[in-house]
Design a protein around this motif. Sequence first.
Motif, PDB file in Angstrom:
ATOM      1  N   THR A   9       0.692  -1.239  -0.071  1.00  0.00           N
ATOM      2  CA  THR A   9      -0.114  -0.194   0.275  1.00  0.00           C
ATOM      3  C   THR A   9       0.910   1.140   0.240  1.00  0.00           C
ATOM      4  O   THR A   9       2.162   1.279   0.309  1.00  0.00           O
ATOM      5  CB  THR A   9      -0.846  -0.096   1.063  1.00  0.00           C
ATOM      6  N   ARG A  10       0.244   2.293  -0.102  1.00  0.00           N
ATOM      7  CA  ARG A  10       1.307   3.574  -0.005  1.00  0.00           C
ATOM      8  C   ARG A  10       0.210   4.748   0.413  1.00  0.00           C
ATOM      9  O   ARG A  10      -0.844   4.643   0.552  1.00  0.00           O
ATOM     10  CB  ARG A  10       1.652   4.060  -1.338  1.00  0.00           C
ATOM     11  N   PHE A  11       0.932   5.830   1.089  1.00  0.00           N
ATOM     12  CA  PHE A  11       0.066   7.154   1.159  1.00  0.00           C
ATOM     13  C   PHE A  11       0.976   8.059   0.336  1.00  0.00           C
ATOM     14  O   PHE A  11       2.109   7.869   0.335  1.00  0.00           O
ATOM     15  CB  PHE A  11       0.352   7.406   2.765  1.00  0.00           C
ATOM     16  N   ALA A  12       0.027   8.895  -0.169  1.00  0.00           N
ATOM     17  CA  ALA A  12       0.659   9.780  -1.323  1.00  0.00           C
ATOM     18  C   ALA A  12       0.159  11.101  -1.236  1.00  0.00           C
ATOM     19  O   ALA A  12      -0.532  11.342  -2.051  1.00  0.00           O
ATOM     20  CB  ALA A  12       0.391   9.073  -2.769  1.00  0.00           C
ATOM     21  N   PRO A  13       0.834  11.757  -0.129  1.00  0.00           N
ATOM     22  CA  PRO A  13       0.103  13.207  -0.127  1.00  0.00           C
ATOM     23  C   PRO A  13       1.030  14.242  -0.945  1.00  0.00           C
ATOM     24  O   PRO A  13       2.285  14.089  -1.517  1.00  0.00           O
ATOM     25  CB  PRO A  13       0.721  13.486   1.467  1.00  0.00           C
ATOM     26  N   SER A  14       0.243  15.168  -1.143  1.00  0.00           N
ATOM     27  CA  SER A  14       0.873  16.349  -2.015  1.00  0.00           C
ATOM     28  C   SER A  14       1.345  17.554  -1.089  1.00  0.00           C
ATOM     29  O   SER A  14       0.481  17.774  -0.067  1.00  0.00           O
ATOM     30  CB  SER A  14      -0.242  16.829  -3.089  1.00  0.00           C
ATOM     31  N   ILE A  45       5.767  11.185  -2.217  1.00  0.00           N
ATOM     32  CA  ILE A  45       5.466  12.476  -2.136  1.00  0.00           C
ATOM     33  C   ILE A  45       5.030  13.108  -3.506  1.00  0.00           C
ATOM     34  O   ILE A  45       5.585  12.872  -4.538  1.00  0.00           O
ATOM     35  CB  ILE A  45       6.660  13.266  -1.608  1.00  0.00           C
ATOM     36  N   GLU A  46       3.610  13.362  -3.763  1.00  0.00           N
ATOM     37  CA  GLU A  46       3.247  14.010  -5.155  1.00  0.00           C
ATOM     38  C   GLU A  46       3.514  15.208  -5.145  1.00  0.00           C
ATOM     39  O   GLU A  46       2.727  16.138  -5.126  1.00  0.00           O
ATOM     40  CB  GLU A  46       1.538  13.521  -5.253  1.00  0.00           C
ATOM     41  N   ASP A  47       4.669  15.656  -5.619  1.00  0.00           N
ATOM     42  CA  ASP A  47       5.261  16.985  -5.627  1.00  0.00           C
ATOM     43  C   ASP A  47       5.523  17.365  -7.252  1.00  0.00           C
ATOM     44  O   ASP A  47       6.295  18.112  -7.691  1.00  0.00           O
ATOM     45  CB  ASP A  47       6.485  17.299  -5.022  1.00  0.00           C
ATOM     46  N   SER A 193      -0.131  14.944 -15.030  1.00  0.00           N
ATOM     47  CA  SER A 193      -1.405  15.397 -14.240  1.00  0.00           C
ATOM     48  C   SER A 193      -1.293  14.515 -13.278  1.00  0.00           C
ATOM     49  O   SER A 193      -0.662  13.313 -13.292  1.00  0.00           O
ATOM     50  CB  SER A 193      -2.748  15.412 -14.986  1.00  0.00           C
ATOM     51  N   TYR A 194      -2.052  14.711 -12.347  1.00  0.00           N
ATOM     52  CA  TYR A 194      -2.449  13.656 -11.064  1.00  0.00           C
ATOM     53  C   TYR A 194      -2.706  12.264 -11.640  1.00  0.00           C
ATOM     54  O   TYR A 194      -2.061  11.288 -11.112  1.00  0.00           O
ATOM     55  CB  TYR A 194      -3.299  14.142  -9.977  1.00  0.00           C
ATOM     56  N   HIS A 195      -3.406  12.282 -12.651  1.00  0.00           N
ATOM     57  CA  HIS A 195      -4.126  11.015 -13.001  1.00  0.00           C
ATOM     58  C   HIS A 195      -3.086  10.260 -13.496  1.00  0.00           C
ATOM     59  O   HIS A 195      -2.881   8.977 -13.441  1.00  0.00           O
ATOM     60  CB  HIS A 195      -5.248  11.246 -13.782  1.00  0.00           C
ATOM     61  N   ASP A 215     -13.190  10.632  -1.720  1.00  0.00           N
ATOM     62  CA  ASP A 215     -13.232  11.792  -2.746  1.00  0.00           C
ATOM     63  C   ASP A 215     -12.702  11.219  -4.286  1.00  0.00           C
ATOM     64  O   ASP A 215     -12.842  12.023  -4.984  1.00  0.00           O
ATOM     65  CB  ASP A 215     -12.456  13.034  -2.322  1.00  0.00           C
ATOM     66  N   LEU A 216     -11.606  10.359  -4.203  1.00  0.00           N
ATOM     67  CA  LEU A 216     -11.031   9.890  -5.365  1.00  0.00           C
ATOM     68  C   LEU A 216     -11.724   8.761  -6.180  1.00  0.00           C
ATOM     69  O   LEU A 216     -11.199   7.998  -6.903  1.00  0.00           O
ATOM     70  CB  LEU A 216      -9.762   9.502  -5.218  1.00  0.00           C
ATOM     71  N   PHE A 217     -12.963   8.234  -5.555  1.00  0.00           N
ATOM     72  CA  PHE A 217     -13.630   7.020  -5.959  1.00  0.00           C
ATOM     73  C   PHE A 217     -13.967   7.044  -7.529  1.00  0.00           C
ATOM     74  O   PHE A 217     -13.503   6.078  -8.143  1.00  0.00           O
ATOM     75  CB  PHE A 217     -14.975   7.036  -5.365  1.00  0.00           C
TER      76      PHE A 217
END
Length: 291
Positions: A9-14, A45-47, A193-195, A215-217
Amino acid sequence: MNAAIPVVTRFAPSPTGRLHLGHAYAAIRAHDHARAAKGTFLLRIEDIDGTRSREEHVAGIVEDLAWLGLTWDGAVVRQSMRLERYADALARLRDDGLLYPCFCTRADIAASVSAPHHGPDGVIYPGTCRLLGSGQAAARIASGTPHAWRLAMDEAARRGGPLDWIDRAAGRQHAEPLAFGDVVLARKDAPASYHLAVTVDDAAQNVTDVVRGRDLFRATDIHRLLQALLGLPTPVYHHHQLLTGPDGARLAKRDGAPALADLRAAGRDGVALAGDLRAGRLPIGFAARDA
Ligand code: GLU
């Protein structure tokens, strides 16, 4: 019997602000899912958004997660270091004739539609730049006109064919990417892009279980299509509830949700806070909701 595939799994904050309670909740869900399965938990890290990402927030994320008692496996991955991967994916889609350059500004788009159609992500792009001839588009690119790259969604969805994905709570979902229109895959001000970046990275990092907020469903429909077009595997998804604040609205940085750094500065114990979030003991007025 086949050996079970190890869970990743991952946590992917901006890093566009300090983490708040909603981020803590999301990080704990992804972390605990991996740990319960004796799997791997990654921090990414989504930078890629150079205009909004801040270096001090990257350091803040690492401090906040450590304060909550969360540990991750391996090095922290930063999307800003992986731009050539996104460029390769873009080139592949462009070679497949599925992308077109878009020169429109937000104002152009607003001015070109009198009755805008809304998709799950806002106004659907009316397709203005699809009408440009390839010579005209090439000339504008050559003259240095800033442009995004959009997915020609009808053709992309046709090539992708019928696509499903699994949400652990909600069950099998039929992807409906057409509802989003011609999404942007490379922005004027960001190389992906994010996608696009999230789809490429989840595959590159062998993520088996994407644990993230509801929110990302629907965005998963786009990610599922990109997986099909790029020949990438499809993880299982767990879209968890979102925390809402006393005003009933979803916590978001812009709403001034209390930052974890503020709670820490006020002397709160992060590990105890994480325990409270796990047990559903939320601060007064806060709730976990489906959307
Ligand atoms: N970077 C995204 C965000 O901060 C999350 C991406 C994801 O979990 O897919 O909301």
